[in-house]
Design an enzyme around this catalytic site. Structure first.
Site, PDB file in Angstrom:
ATOM      1  N   GLY A   1      -5.306  52.690  63.142  1.00 18.42           N
ATOM      2  CA  GLY A   1      -6.202  53.273  62.149  1.00 18.42           C
ATOM      3  C   GLY A   1      -7.561  52.613  62.134  1.00 18.42           C
TER       4      GLY A   1
ATOM      5  CB  THR B   1      -5.994  48.601  54.259  1.00 18.59           C
ATOM      6  OG1 THR B   1      -5.439  49.567  55.145  1.00 18.59           O
ATOM      7  CG2 THR B   1      -6.817  47.603  55.060  1.00 18.59           C
TER       8      THR B   1
ATOM      9  N   GLY C   1      -6.959  56.290  57.566  1.00 20.51           N
ATOM     10  CA  GLY C   1      -7.838  55.695  58.556  1.00 20.51           C
ATOM     11  C   GLY C   1      -8.546  56.684  59.439  1.00 20.51           C
TER      12      GLY C   1
ATOM     13  NE  ARG D   1      -2.816  55.737  62.036  1.00 20.28           N
ATOM     14  CZ  ARG D   1      -3.227  55.129  60.934  1.00 20.28           C
ATOM     15  NH1 ARG D   1      -2.820  53.890  60.676  1.00 20.28           N
ATOM     16  NH2 ARG D   1      -4.041  55.732  60.087  1.00 20.28           N
TER      17      ARG D   1
END
Length: 324
Positions: free
Chosen positions: A215, A185, A239, A213
């Site tokens: 996070g 990230t 996450g 999904r």
């Protein structure tokens, strides 16, 4: 009294110069304090091109909000980065879905989750913050809003990412790889020449994740949080662990209580370690900055670093870590 005015008055008094006295000396003192503190840009991982871009904007007087958006956009457009934006690794069904959030010095926030076909989710998040009464939009609604705002649909699954996904399908080994590499990230904090702080966080999420999904990256308080009176924090890594600890919010509150950015990051990681017996199997890292421009970072495992722009220099800085 505002912080900058307080510092200016205190510094002048310390030199024995009255406020109405030598204006040249006063100006030089103020400029010295600014140059050694801010503007500052800091980002998770060794994203030096991103903080360099943010630094260029900050150095020309741009706001922290503009700088942080432009900074993370560098990685959203980087096809070689398979963890953010265009070219990101898909979910297990082959869909590239993007998550992002942004916060302004005023405390306003925008977030987008499960966004398809738009290269720059952080810019969509900013539009949500500035053009709607909402904080977060998701999925088809987010895409519809983006198109209405002038964003163009495009295919985000590159040949390289598609090839890697098809190779993964042969084994379907769904396991986080520490320090990368199937997950990453970019979270960034910027402080402009006025001392205002803004932040952004953007990702394509865990590679080959379950369809749907989401996070921590787009979650205000988890992947990103800031209070312009105190400072800000960003997170990267697994996450789910960050969300369960509301890690970025925790760090800002610890700084509010008097902890340094380093102390606050360490406390946040220590809490995650204490609550997760399997912490050896995943990475979590935090970067924080307070209103003085002081920076702290801490992670579970060795290998995480953060990029920083300060005093017109761009550096990569290894983080302290928990495991020994």
């Amino acid at each position: 009294m505002k912080r900058r005015n307080f510092l200016k008055s205190a510094g002048v008094a310390g030199l024995g110069i009255s406020v109405s006295g030598d204006l040249l000396a006063q100006s030089l003192l103020q400029n010295t304090m600014q140059s050694t503190t801010y503007p500052v840009a800091v980002a998770t991982w060794n994203f030096q091109n991103a903080v360099k871009k943010a630094g260029e904007f900050l150095s020309t007087g741009s706001s922290a909000l503009d700088a942080v958006e432009q900074g993370v956009m560098v990685e959203e457009a980087n096809l070689k980065n398979t963890t953010v934006g265009n070219g990101g690794a898909p979910d297990r069904d082959g869909n590239v879905t993007l998550d992002a959030c942004i916060m302004s010095p005023a405390g306003d926030a925008g977030s987008v989750v499960y966004l398809h076909h738009v290269e720059h989710p952080v810019s969509v998040a900013r539009k949500i913050m500035e053009e709607t009464p909402h904080v977060m939009l998701a999925g088809e609604g987010a895409l519809q809003f983006a198109i209405q705002q002038g964003f163009k649909k495009q295919e985000l699954l590159t040949e390289e990412s598609e090839k890697a996904w098809k190779e993964w399908l042969e084994h379907k080994n769904y396991k986080p790889i520490i320090n990368i590499e199937n997950h990453d990230t970019i979270g960034m904090l910027c402080m402009d020449e006025k001392g205002d702080i803004a932040g952004a966080c953007t990702t394509s999420g865990l590679a080959y994740k379950m369809n749907g999904r989401v996070g921590d990256s787009p979650i205000i308080g988890a992947g990103l949080f800031l209070d312009n009176e105190i400072g800000g924090a960003v997170a990267t890594g697994m996450g789910e662990a960050v969300m369960k600890s509301v890690g970025s919010f925790l760090i800002v509150e610890l700084m509010r209580q008097g902890k340094t950015p380093q102390e606050a990051c360490e406390e946040a990681v220590n809490r995650i370690v204490a609550k997760n017996s399997n912490y050896q199997d995943f990475q979590v890292a935090f970067v924080a900055m307070n209103k003085k421009g002081e920076i702290g970072s801490y992670c579970i495992h060795e290998g995480f670093s953060y990029a920083k722009f300060q005093n017109n220099e761009v550096t990569n800085n290894p983080s302290k870590f928990y495991t020994k």
